[in-house]
Write an enzyme that holds these catalytic residues in place. Structure first.
Site, PDB file in Angstrom:
ATOM      1  N   ASP A 259      -1.423   4.185  -6.356  1.00 37.15           N
ATOM      2  CA  ASP A 259      -0.467   5.317  -5.738  1.00 37.15           C
ATOM      3  C   ASP A 259      -1.382   5.899  -4.818  1.00 37.15           C
ATOM      4  O   ASP A 259      -2.684   6.416  -5.028  1.00 37.15           O
ATOM      5  CB  ASP A 259      -0.100   6.268  -6.816  1.00 37.15           C
ATOM      6  CG  ASP A 259       0.502   7.506  -6.333  1.00 37.15           C
ATOM      7  OD1 ASP A 259       1.936   7.288  -5.806  1.00 37.15           O
ATOM      8  OD2 ASP A 259       0.119   8.721  -6.309  1.00 37.15           O
ATOM      9  N   GLU A 292      -0.222   1.532  -2.126  1.00 37.48           N
ATOM     10  CA  GLU A 292       0.575   2.540  -1.464  1.00 37.48           C
ATOM     11  C   GLU A 292      -0.379   3.581  -0.540  1.00 37.48           C
ATOM     12  O   GLU A 292      -1.250   4.041  -1.104  1.00 37.48           O
ATOM     13  CB  GLU A 292       1.331   3.650  -2.389  1.00 37.48           C
ATOM     14  CG  GLU A 292       2.261   4.543  -1.558  1.00 37.48           C
ATOM     15  CD  GLU A 292       2.701   5.905  -2.200  1.00 37.48           C
ATOM     16  OE1 GLU A 292       3.836   6.301  -1.882  1.00 37.48           O
ATOM     17  OE2 GLU A 292       2.198   6.215  -3.300  1.00 37.48           O
TER      18      GLU A 292
END
Length: 594
Positions: A259, A292
């Site tokens: 993330d 990401e």
């Protein structure tokens, strides 16, 4: 590169045999540390060099324990493998070998075969609830599920990005053995399992590290969540790298999605993580590492990572489908078709281009294969970060959404679906937590303040309508349904497109490269790819409400047309409104670059 931490000082509780456990804690700010066992015994830990404390004690699997810092503070193990009583309760000693795997021969699937389905475990009823939906996903054509973060978080409900104990699977979802059973069942059905992990911050409730290990953070670098994690320090790097290895080796996850790595100000850490994962995982296993990364660092995708979520592609498609241009969609307000064409032809839209704040973002990405980019029409962020959690099928013309779905599932990028996409779910996906007291009020107000810049919520009274993240009803409203005529029609479209993808595209995907994309008109374009077998894939897409003229080129094998009759119109030199046409020109055909 910092020197490696001795393996004897690995973080947390490691079961040595049926009766003994080795405890290790990095607590450089502490003078004395003891481990308090569930039987009432307190065992002083031995100080080690560089801020470590360690001890071996008689303590079998299933035992409760806490660490006592300087006789003043009781804390759970920051590397707890399981919790009894939430983020503030005691930790549990776990035997990682206790589960008997039913499919130990599973070695994963090649990345080219990936069709990813992102889901929230809590909304589907925990680990056992997710296990019940796996056969339907296989029948649809999904090849991997991606679980939103599982690290133990405060309360019973959360997206997972507020986790504070990265090694402990969320207890309200089930036990570690039930999580392994879910992974095992998926493997038995031919499904891979990806886990979303958060290595850029800890949540606001239950993180005690600042109290006894302040060097874990660096105050000179700030993130949206506070002081940045200090990845320059070897114990910190090992804390997260060992966590990644635990999920991949002990739980047999098939991949990780990291993330928001743009908030990790240390590319060297990311490269080392990928390297150590590749070294530790047996060579016959397929393990996927995805990022990401708002910074669009294409260079990281050449250092052990398979792909990056392509937010640029999503944002351009969202603007074309909905006309929304506020907040982060403002970067795509002026030339969304050109930016989508750049994504299809080169990877990222922002490759050093200026964003709306005047900052350059991204690196050149045209040299990367299409499979280095994960494309999606929706994900947890893009739905849940809306005030009312509306899904794309409630915001866009259904014909336009169907055409975009053709692009998603038959282009050579790796497709990602979000739970409910395949049935055009009418239920929202809202932001939810289960915080208490002052933190609950701060989160509630902060959520509403996020939308003050939106014209629809300029009036503070309008912001009061935004659902309370802490309300049980907010969580319950987010459970996706699967009923209705639209649900079955949408499921049929996904099933047919994925059948074509697996039969026609996946065998040709290794070695594919983009040949570019041409803008036909606002909302319409033609994109081409040279596939691994030398054939030419062409997708003509029109997301506008008007017919568009085009140069049809060489007739080829049609894979799919939406709506019916589009191919005949294409042969006449035009595309109807809200249409998509996918064709393959064999490698032996002449003038294949056209």
């Amino acid at each position: 590169m910092p020197a490696s931490t001795p393996s004897s000082l690995r973080h947390g509780a490691v079961l040595l045999d049926a009766e003994r456990t080795r405890f290790a804690l990095w607590a450089p700010d502490a003078h004395h540390v003891s481990v308090e066992l569930g039987n009432g015994q307190s065992v002083p830990m031995l100080p080690q060099p560089e801020g470590w404390f360690m001890i071996q004690a008689r303590c079998p699997a299933g035992s409760r324990y806490r660490f006592n810092i300087d006789g003043q503070l009781q804390v759970p193990d920051p590397a707890s493998r399981a919790q009894d009583g939430g983020v503030h309760g005691p930790s549990l000693v776990v035997d990682p070998q206790a589960y008997a795997w039913q499919h130990p021969q599973w070695a994963g699937r090649p990345w080219a075969e990936a069709v990813i389905y992102e889901l929230h475990v809590g909304l589907l009823g925990g680990y056992q609830g997710v296990q019940q939906v796996l056969p339907a996903l296989v029948e649809l054509g999904v090849t991997a599920i991606e679980l939103m973060p599982l690290a133990q978080f405060p309360g019973e409900r959360n997206w997972g990005y507020d986790g504070v104990l990265p090694y402990a699977p969320q207890a309200s979802y089930g036990t570690p053995e039930q999580l392994k059973a879910l992974v095992d069942a998926a493997h038995g059905l031919g499904l891979g399992v990806i886990l979303d992990v958060v290595y850029n911050h800890f949540g606001p409730d239950g993180n005690y590290l600042q109290r006894y290990a302040s060097p874990f953070f660096r105050e000179d670098r700030q993130t949206p969540w506070g002081a940045a994690i200090d990845f320059r320090r070897r114990p910190v790097r090992d804390f997260f790298i060992d966590n990644a290895l635990m999920w991949l080796l002990d739980y047999r996850f098939d991949g990780l999605r990291l993330d928001a790595v743009h908030a990790i100000d240390d590319p060297g850490f990311l490269k080392e993580l990928a390297q150590r994962v590749r070294e530790a995982v047996p060579g016959d296993r397929q393990v996927w590492l995805n990022l990401e990364n708002e910074a669009n660092q294409a260079s990281l995708l050449q250092h052990g990572f398979d792909a990056q979520w392509n937010d640029d592609g999503h944002n351009a498609l969202h603007v074309l489908l909905t006309g929304e241009t506020e907040a982060y969609y403002a970067d795509f307000a002026e030339q969304p078709t050109q930016q989508l064409a750049r994504c299809l032809g080169q990877g990222f839209a922002f490759q050093g281009h200026l964003d709306r704040h005047g900052r350059r973002r991204g690196e050149p990405s045209a040299h990367l294969p299409p499979s280095a980019f994960v494309l999606f029409l929706q994900n947890h962020d893009q739905i849940g970060n809306r005030a009312f959690g509306e899904r794309l099928n409630q915001l866009a013309p259904p014909q336009a959404l169907h055409a975009a779905t053709v692009l998603l599932l038959l282009a050579p990028m790796i497709p990602l679906l979000f739970m409910g996409d395949e049935v055009a779910a009418q239920e929202p996906f809202l932001f939810f937590t289960s915080h208490q007291g002052e933190l609950a009020e701060a989160v509630r107000q902060g959520r509403r303040d996020e939308f003050a810049a939106f014209s629809a919520f300029a009036d503070a009274s309008e912001r009061q309508r935004i659902p309370d993240p802490n309300a049980q009803s907010t969580f319950q409203a987010s459970r996706p349904g699967h009923d209705g005529e639209q649900a079955e029609a949408t499921r049929a479209l996904y099933r047919e497109l994925l059948r074509i993808r697996h039969r026609e595209l996946v065998p040709r995907l290794p070695g594919a490269r983009a040949l570019g994309a041409e803008v036909l008109a606002e909302g319409a374009l033609t994109a081409r790819w040279r596939l691994g077998d030398g054939s030419l894939l062409r997708i003509d897409l029109n997301l506008s409400a008007h017919r568009v003229e085009l140069q049809p080129g060489t007739d080829a094998q049609p894979w799919f047309q939406y709506p019916p009759g589009t191919l005949e119109h294409w042969r006449q030199g035009w595309l109807p409104a809200f249409s998509a046409l996918v064709q393959l020109q064999p490698a032996t055909a002449p003038d294949g670059e056209r």
